[in-house]
Design a protein around this motif. Structure first.
Motif, short mmCIF file in Angstrom:
data_model
loop_
_atom_site.label_atom_id
_atom_site.label_comp_id
_atom_site.label_asym_id
_atom_site.label_seq_id
_atom_site.Cartn_x
_atom_site.Cartn_y
_atom_site.Cartn_z
N TYR A 1 1.00 -1.12 0.00
CA TYR A 1 -0.04 -0.18 -0.56
C TYR A 1 0.43 1.07 -0.05
O TYR A 1 2.03 0.95 0.71
CB TYR A 1 -0.74 -0.38 1.09
CG TYR A 1 -2.25 0.76 1.02
CD1 TYR A 1 -2.83 1.13 0.38
CD2 TYR A 1 -1.93 2.04 2.27
CE1 TYR A 1 -4.24 1.71 0.04
CE2 TYR A 1 -3.56 2.68 1.76
CZ TYR A 1 -3.87 2.25 0.75
OH TYR A 1 -5.04 3.52 0.81
N ASN A 2 0.18 2.73 -0.84
CA ASN A 2 1.12 3.25 -0.47
C ASN A 2 0.01 4.34 0.30
O ASN A 2 -0.54 5.27 -0.49
CB ASN A 2 1.04 3.27 -2.22
CG ASN A 2 2.33 5.09 -2.17
OD1 ASN A 2 2.68 5.28 -1.36
ND2 ASN A 2 2.65 5.35 -3.47
N ILE B 1 8.75 12.43 7.33
CA ILE B 1 8.72 11.52 7.67
C ILE B 1 7.45 10.60 8.15
O ILE B 1 7.02 11.27 8.64
CB ILE B 1 9.80 11.48 8.65
CG1 ILE B 1 10.81 12.30 7.52
CG2 ILE B 1 10.98 9.95 9.27
CD1 ILE B 1 12.58 12.43 8.71
N TYR B 2 7.69 9.07 7.19
CA TYR B 2 6.53 8.22 8.11
C TYR B 2 6.88 7.44 8.80
O TYR B 2 7.78 7.01 9.23
CB TYR B 2 5.51 7.93 6.77
CG TYR B 2 5.13 8.47 5.51
CD1 TYR B 2 3.74 9.13 5.33
CD2 TYR B 2 5.74 8.84 4.51
CE1 TYR B 2 2.88 9.95 4.33
CE2 TYR B 2 5.35 10.10 3.63
CZ TYR B 2 4.25 10.17 3.45
OH TYR B 2 3.98 11.23 2.32
N GLY C 1 6.28 6.85 2.00
CA GLY C 1 5.60 6.17 2.70
C GLY C 1 4.62 5.19 1.70
O GLY C 1 3.34 4.86 2.54
N VAL C 2 5.44 3.85 1.26
CA VAL C 2 5.39 2.76 0.63
C VAL C 2 5.43 1.68 1.95
O VAL C 2 5.89 1.55 2.31
CB VAL C 2 6.19 2.87 -0.32
CG1 VAL C 2 5.94 0.68 -0.72
CG2 VAL C 2 6.16 3.39 -1.74
N LEU C 3 3.84 1.08 2.51
CA LEU C 3 3.82 0.29 3.41
C LEU C 3 4.27 -1.47 2.83
O LEU C 3 3.84 -1.89 1.14
CB LEU C 3 2.82 -0.09 3.84
CG LEU C 3 2.25 -0.33 5.73
CD1 LEU C 3 3.05 0.41 6.23
CD2 LEU C 3 0.82 -0.88 5.67
N SER D 1 1.83 8.42 11.05
CA SER D 1 1.64 9.38 11.41
C SER D 1 2.89 10.14 10.17
O SER D 1 3.92 9.79 10.15
CB SER D 1 2.48 9.22 13.10
OG SER D 1 2.20 9.11 13.81
N ALA D 2 2.16 11.42 10.24
CA ALA D 2 3.50 11.71 8.90
C ALA D 2 3.75 13.71 9.96
O ALA D 2 3.20 14.10 10.21
CB ALA D 2 2.40 12.02 7.78
N LYS D 3 5.27 13.26 9.83
CA LYS D 3 5.94 14.54 10.02
C LYS D 3 6.63 15.04 9.35
O LYS D 3 7.50 14.73 8.33
CB LYS D 3 6.54 13.79 11.53
CG LYS D 3 7.41 14.65 12.09
CD LYS D 3 8.17 14.44 13.15
CE LYS D 3 8.89 13.50 13.46
NZ LYS D 3 10.23 13.42 14.19
#
Length: 814
Positions: A473-474, A489-490, A513-515, A534-536
């Motif tokens: 997933y992205n 940064i994820y 952000g690719v899982l 979380s996205a920082k």
């Protein structure tokens, strides 16, 4: 001496090429210096920073500079010590020609706060040019009958220097025929004349050569010479005379080429060829003026040959001469004044520009400092300036030529990342001329926006049995900021810390952000994962946002159906069922029970018969797995039936499992076995003979071993006390029968109350040795299940004897 708003400063003496100059300055907004021309490069003129009353420590931060399109080439300022230096060679004659005074001006500009000072530097002449005659050889033709006292006009020497450094005196070489006479013209210029003092005699001497020397007043004195060659001819005793000694005329700088400037006229009292006058531009002016003006040699009409530029040259001064047919020459001056036209559009220059500026800049922040200049004069050079179009900026006038651009409102880089400021400058001439300057102003980012997700919850679906390490997933967050402020940064974490951690199962690329799946998932173990993403951003201060990600594991058809009954875990032992011969159609024989660990369609099971070579008296329910009789049994029917049952799921592709079931038809066990023996003996003769030969060979080789085994068997049979009527053991069954199997199947459809460990021979008449071919439709299922219900009646128990046979004995018999 003190004057209003002006203070006279110190004087510096700068000596170069044996000359000195005096430097004066004022600090009331204008400085005045005086220097000699031809000073060496890097010569210090003065400390301009001190003279202006500025702090040397602030000149760099205030961006102190000198501004001039001309003077910047000749002067420079050292911002470390404040000295004003000579940057390039200064040639006064090249800059100002013969003008009585020569100045170079520039503006000294300091910012924050803005101060503009006008600096005027006077260039003093030095004696760096000697007098020069054009031409250096002057040829005159004099009629021999010319009376003494005749005046012959000579060409003056030219010296680009001025004042005392210009030509001061002339001297003629000694001779007995001519003397030099100097007259002062009404414009102050000197007219040289050669005066004849003695009659000429062409027959005695037909030419004379004189040296004319011109001296300037410099120190040291510079001189120039010309050779005067006088050819004695016959009588041309009148010189041409111009109607005016000086001609003055004005002409517009926009005059087209070939426009008439003026017509000069000269007359000669002589006749014939001696009175034919030819006009020309004198050699002194020819090098420069012949590219701009043209004179008709016959009519004396002066016309334009090139275009004028008032901003480059405001007036022209040239000499024209009239020469008659006898070679006598007269000269006159033509002064041409150029009239300015509005032919130059204003020029906009950016002197200082702050770009980019932060989006949180306060109103009134200085954006740029611009200078507006028009080369025209008068109203043609007066300029009005404005910003075109709506924008959060304002143009403020700092002086007659300088403007400041400041912001008037708040800025938002996310709405407008840059501005194209359009500045329009229009002069007051007629017609008006204007120019436009575009200033691109970038807005720098401030971290005022957190990363944003398009939804608060994301749902993803992942098939089980995925490849470990594959991206699944992205997830993406956007940040309207720029640079590090938008660098996201994820990270992932559990929503509920009491649950098992997600870190062993998933990982995320912190930049994209690719899982990724860390392992392969099994739907039967984990059906769903919930995690917090979380996205920082990387700004200062850091801003962040969270989102919930739910991952559903999708079931795949990866599990075979598992048959619970009949059990397939008996180690290869056959499975038997006994069916009464008198069973009615539709009677339940047994039921196949199976399960599938998958879910949904993948777990829907269906039951089928396979490998049925003839119409079977049995049927199986596709949905329930129940095996029933499909018709009533007849005497001609086989008593033993082997059915292979396939259990198939509904997945794609479909998976299946099979089980083999042997079904025996008969009311009593004793009736079933003899018929089975008859069926077993119906094998092919050739195959039986081959097997008999093989057995005989094995028996001969292993005779001793067989005797030993026989003794063991006899001993076991005696212990079991068999009834005397028990028939001889049939080797056909014995070779296929495993006594241990009877205890393995005690959970059939019909339960067996007793367990037996016996070896049987059902018919003594068939005690002859016969060997079955391994694959001739007599598999291991021909053996009788010890748990079969046929063995449970009383009469059968009385006819059976138990004989325990070892595996080694069975192996030898096979």
């Amino acid at each position: 001496m003190k004057t209003q708003k002006k203070f006279k400063g110190c004087k510096w003496q700068v000596t170069f090429l044996f000359l000195f100059s005096w430097l004066c300055h004022s600090v009331s907004g204008q400085l005045h210096y005086s220097i000699a021309e031809e000073l060496g490069k890097d010569t210090v003129i003065a400390n301009i920073v001190n003279d202006l009353g500025l702090d040397i420590k602030e000149v760099i931060s205030r961006k102190f500079s000198i501004v001039s399109r001309v003077s910047e080439k000749y002067f420079s300022v050292n911002l470390e010590n404040g000295n004003l230096y000579v940057k390039d060679r200064i040639d006064r004659e090249r800059l100002c020609r013969t003008a009585p005074s020569c100045f170079l001006t520039f503006d000294a500009v300091a910012e924050n706060p803005l101060n503009i000072f006008s600096v005027k530097i006077e260039i003093q002449d030095i004696n760096d040019n000697p007098p020069v005659f054009f031409p250096e050889i002057l040829t005159l033709e004099v009629v021999e009958l010319t009376p003494p006292g005749t005046h012959l006009v000579l060409q003056n020497a030219e010296d680009p220097d001025i004042g005392i450094n210009a030509v001061q005196s002339y001297r003629l070489s000694d001779n007995q025929y001519f003397r030099l006479n100097e007259n002062i013209n009404i414009d102050g210029s000197t007219i040289l004349e050669l005066v004849l003092e003695k009659h000429l005699d062409r027959e005695t001497l037909n030419f004379h050569e004189l040296i004319l020397t011109a001296s300037d007043g410099g120190n040291p004195v510079r001189t120039g010479t010309a050779l005067i060659r006088i050819i004695v001819t016959d009588s041309n005793d009148n010189l041409p005379v111009f109607t005016q000694q000086v001609y003055k005329v004005s002409i517009s700088e926009s005059a087209p080429i070939n426009s008439t400037v003026i017509i000069v006229t000269a007359t000669d009292k002589d006749e014939g060829t001696n009175a034919q006058i030819t006009y020309s531009i004198s050699k002194i002016s020819e090098n420069f003026y012949t590219s701009i003006f043209n004179i008709n040699p016959i009519t004396g009409e002066i016309t334009t040959k090139g275009n004028f530029n008032f901003e480059a040259t405001e007036h022209y001064e040239m000499s024209v001469q009239a020469k008659d047919g006898g070679g006598l020459v007269a000269q006159s001056k033509v002064l041409i004044e150029i009239i300015d036209e509005n032919d130059n559009a204003p020029e906009i220059s950016i002197r200082s520009l702050s770009t980019p500026i932060p989006e949180d800049s306060a109103p009134g922040t200085l954006i740029a400092l611009i200078e507006v200049h028009d080369q025209d004069s008068g109203e043609n050079g007066e300029v009005d300036c404005q910003i075109i179009g709506p924008s959060p900026f304002q143009l403020l006038s700092s002086s007659s030529r300088y403007y400041k651009i400041v912001n008037t409102g708040s800025l938002d880089r996310e709405l407008v990342p840059w501005y194209n400021i359009t500045i329009l400058a229009t002069d007051r001439g007629s017609p008006q001329l204007s120019s436009i300057k575009y200033i691109k102003l970038d807005i720098s980012d401030v971290n005022d926006n957190p990363p944003m997700f398009v939804k608060s919850t994301f749902v993803a679906y992942l098939p089980e049995n995925n490849l470990p390490g594959a991206s699944i997933y992205n997830i993406h967050a956007s940040d309207p900021d720029a640079g590090d402020n938008a660098k996201i940064i994820y990270s992932i974490s559990n929503i509920n810390t009491e649950d098992f951690p997600v870190s062993p199962y998933f990982s995320i690329n912190i930049e994209t952000g690719v899982l990724y799946a860390q392992r392969s998932f099994d739907y039967e173990q984990h059906k769903e994962f919930q995690m917090k993403i979380s996205a920082k951003d990387n700004g200062s201060p850091t801003l962040s946002s969270n989102v919930t990600l739910i991952i559903h594991i999708i079931d795949q058809n990866d599990n075979l159906p598992k048959i619970l009954y009949p059990s397939t875990e008996s180690g290869g032992s056959p499975i038997y069922e006994m069916v009464p011969f008198t069973s009615e159609q539709g009677s339940l024989i047994t039921k196949v029970i199976a399960v599938d660990a998958d879910s949904g369609h993948n777990s829907w099971l269906s039951y089928h018969f396979i490998q049925m070579s003839e119409p079977s008296p049995f049927s199986i329910s596709q949905h329930t797995g129940e095996i029933r009789t499909s018709r009533i049994f007849q005497e001609k029917d086989n008593l033993k039936h082997k059915v292979v049952i396939m259990v198939k799921d509904n997945g794609d592709p479909s998976l299946s499992a099979t089980v083999t079931l042997s079904i025996y038809v008969g009311d009593h066990f004793q009736k079933v076995v003899p018929k089975l023996n008859n069926q077993f003996n119906d094998g092919e003769p050739s195959s039986i003979m081959q097997n008999i030969y093989l057995v005989i060979a094995l028996a001969l080789i292993s005779l001793l071993f067989i005797i030993t085994v026989g003794l063991v068997i006899i001993s076991k049979c005696k212990e079991s006390k068999p009834p005397p009527e028990f028939p001889t053991l049939n080797t056909n069954l014995y070779s296929q029968f495993d006594p241990r199997m009877l205890s393995n199947y005690n959970n059939g459809t019909l339960s067996l109350p007793y367990s037996y460990n016996v070896c049987v021979a059902l018919d003594s008449s068939e005690s002859d040795f016969s060997f079955l071919k391994p694959n001739q439709n007599v598999p291991v299922e021909n053996l009788i299940d010890a748990d079969d219900s046929g063995l449970g009646n009383k009469s059968s128990k009385e006819t059976l004897s138990a004989v325990e046979v070892s595996y080694s004995n069975r192996g030898m018999m096979k």
